[in-house]
Design a protein around this motif. Structure first.
Motif, short mmCIF file in Angstrom:
data_model
loop_
_atom_site.label_atom_id
_atom_site.label_comp_id
_atom_site.label_asym_id
_atom_site.label_seq_id
_atom_site.Cartn_x
_atom_site.Cartn_y
_atom_site.Cartn_z
N LYS A 179 -10.70 -24.18 9.72
CA LYS A 179 -10.10 -25.18 10.61
C LYS A 179 -10.27 -26.62 10.13
N TRP A 238 -9.51 -30.38 2.54
CA TRP A 238 -8.95 -30.88 3.79
C TRP A 238 -8.54 -32.34 3.67
N PRO A 275 -13.02 -29.99 8.86
CA PRO A 275 -14.11 -30.73 9.51
C PRO A 275 -13.67 -31.58 10.70
N PHE A 276 -12.37 -31.85 10.83
CA PHE A 276 -11.92 -32.70 11.93
C PHE A 276 -11.22 -31.92 13.04
N ALA A 277 -11.54 -30.63 13.08
CA ALA A 277 -11.23 -29.78 14.23
C ALA A 277 -12.52 -29.62 15.03
N PRO A 278 -12.45 -29.16 16.27
CA PRO A 278 -13.68 -29.01 17.07
C PRO A 278 -14.51 -27.80 16.63
N THR A 338 -22.53 -26.54 12.14
CA THR A 338 -21.34 -25.71 12.11
C THR A 338 -21.55 -24.59 11.10
N SER A 377 -18.21 -28.29 21.74
CA SER A 377 -17.81 -28.46 20.34
C SER A 377 -17.13 -29.81 20.13
N THR A 378 -17.38 -30.41 18.99
CA THR A 378 -16.76 -31.66 18.61
C THR A 378 -16.35 -31.56 17.14
N ASP A 379 -15.96 -32.68 16.54
CA ASP A 379 -15.58 -32.64 15.13
C ASP A 379 -16.61 -33.40 14.31
N ALA A 380 -16.29 -33.60 13.03
CA ALA A 380 -17.25 -34.19 12.11
C ALA A 380 -17.51 -35.67 12.37
#
Length: 289
Positions: free
Chosen positions: A260, A106, A262-265, A252, A276-279
């Motif tokens: 998706k 990614w 790591p910087f998707a929710p 996760t 849900s959030t991201d990394a």
């Protein structure tokens, strides 16, 4: 790469080093040459999904000695043997590598920075002074420490570090609770200086990290329902311990990370609201770690 990560499949090496090639022909040539030179060897894993054996590569004692002569490479005390390479530790070791591969792929796709050597497995971090009953008592040992440089569309660079903990839904909840508590202890651990019991003026982690790393727990090895229950269990464990709730931590699944990024929710925080959030595991404007 093999020296640092212990056991890596041909497919993982292909994704990391020759993703532009449809088939890893050149990669296999290099692996076979290193094997002929006695620097690396391979065992096999039976893939239930594809029904055929897959090579898993590792450095030999001769190969590890050759790497150890390079002063630019951090030394690893652990040496893998043919017996451990073929043991039941395969799946866990390969899942740690799979997690690192996700971040590398990614980063490549998003224009960020994360190389095949930007995560290191099982670095011991002391969490108590004096004599101990064993590693579990005196040290916190994440499955990996991963470093990642995120670059925003405006050019802002953020240096992120993570403690990676992988769980194939085989660990008892009591062990998970103990591991979470160990991370919390490390966050506040101030070592003794050895001078008449005096304490240092700051936490031990500050000697190694610019900010305390985020904790990312990655789940796999079970159905979606089982993993969803696992996430609820982890949040309950965090809520039961105020120290754990102070960690910047989330959970996760490997499948979500792969699909998706790591910087998707795709991350559920261990504490607070379950949205849900991201990394980043925090507000968009938080400080680098």
């Amino acid at each position: 790469m093999l020296y640092q990560h212990r056991l890596v499949s041909t497919g993982q090496l292909h994704r990391l080093f020759t993703p532009h090639a449809r088939r890893p022909v050149y990669l296999r040539q290099q692996l076979n040459q290193l094997r002929a030179d006695g620097l690396i060897d391979a065992t096999t894993r039976r893939s239930t999904r594809r029904g055929r054996a897959e090579h898993l590569w590792y450095v030999t004692a001769h190969g590890a000695d050759a790497v150890a002569h390079d002063p630019t490479i951090p030394q690893r005390g652990y040496r893998i043997t043919p017996q451990t390479a073929a043991s039941q530790l395969q799946d866990h070791t390969l899942m740690v590598v799979d997690t690192g591969v996700v971040f590398v792929e990614w980063a490549r796709r998003l224009g960020h920075e994360c190389s095949p050597l930007d995560w290191v497995p099982e670095i011991a971090h002391r969490i108590r002074d004096g004599e101990s009953r064993g590693l579990d008592d005196a040290f916190m040992i994440p499955d990996a420490v991963l470093r990642y440089t995120h670059t925003s569309q405006t050019g802002r660079r953020r240096m992120l570090s993570y403690f990676i903990e992988v769980d194939r839904a085989t660990m008892q909840t009591s062990r998970l609770a103990a591991k979470l508590a160990a991370y919390a202890r490390y966050q506040t651990y101030i070592p003794s200086t050895g001078l008449r019991g005096r304490r240092s003026s700051r936490e031990a982690w500050r000697d190694h990290y610019p900010a305390f790393p985020r904790l990312l727990i990655v789940l796999a090895g079970a159905s979606d329902r089982v993993l969803a229950n696992r996430i609820q269990d982890l949040r309950a464990l965090a809520a039961a311990d105020p120290r754990v709730a102070q960690l910047t931590a989330g959970v996760t699944t490997l499948q979500l990370l792969q699909a998706k990024g790591p910087f998707a929710p795709v991350v559920t925080p261990l504490a607070g609201a379950p949205a849900s959030t991201d990394a980043f595991l925090g507000p968009a404007g938080d400080t680098c770690a």
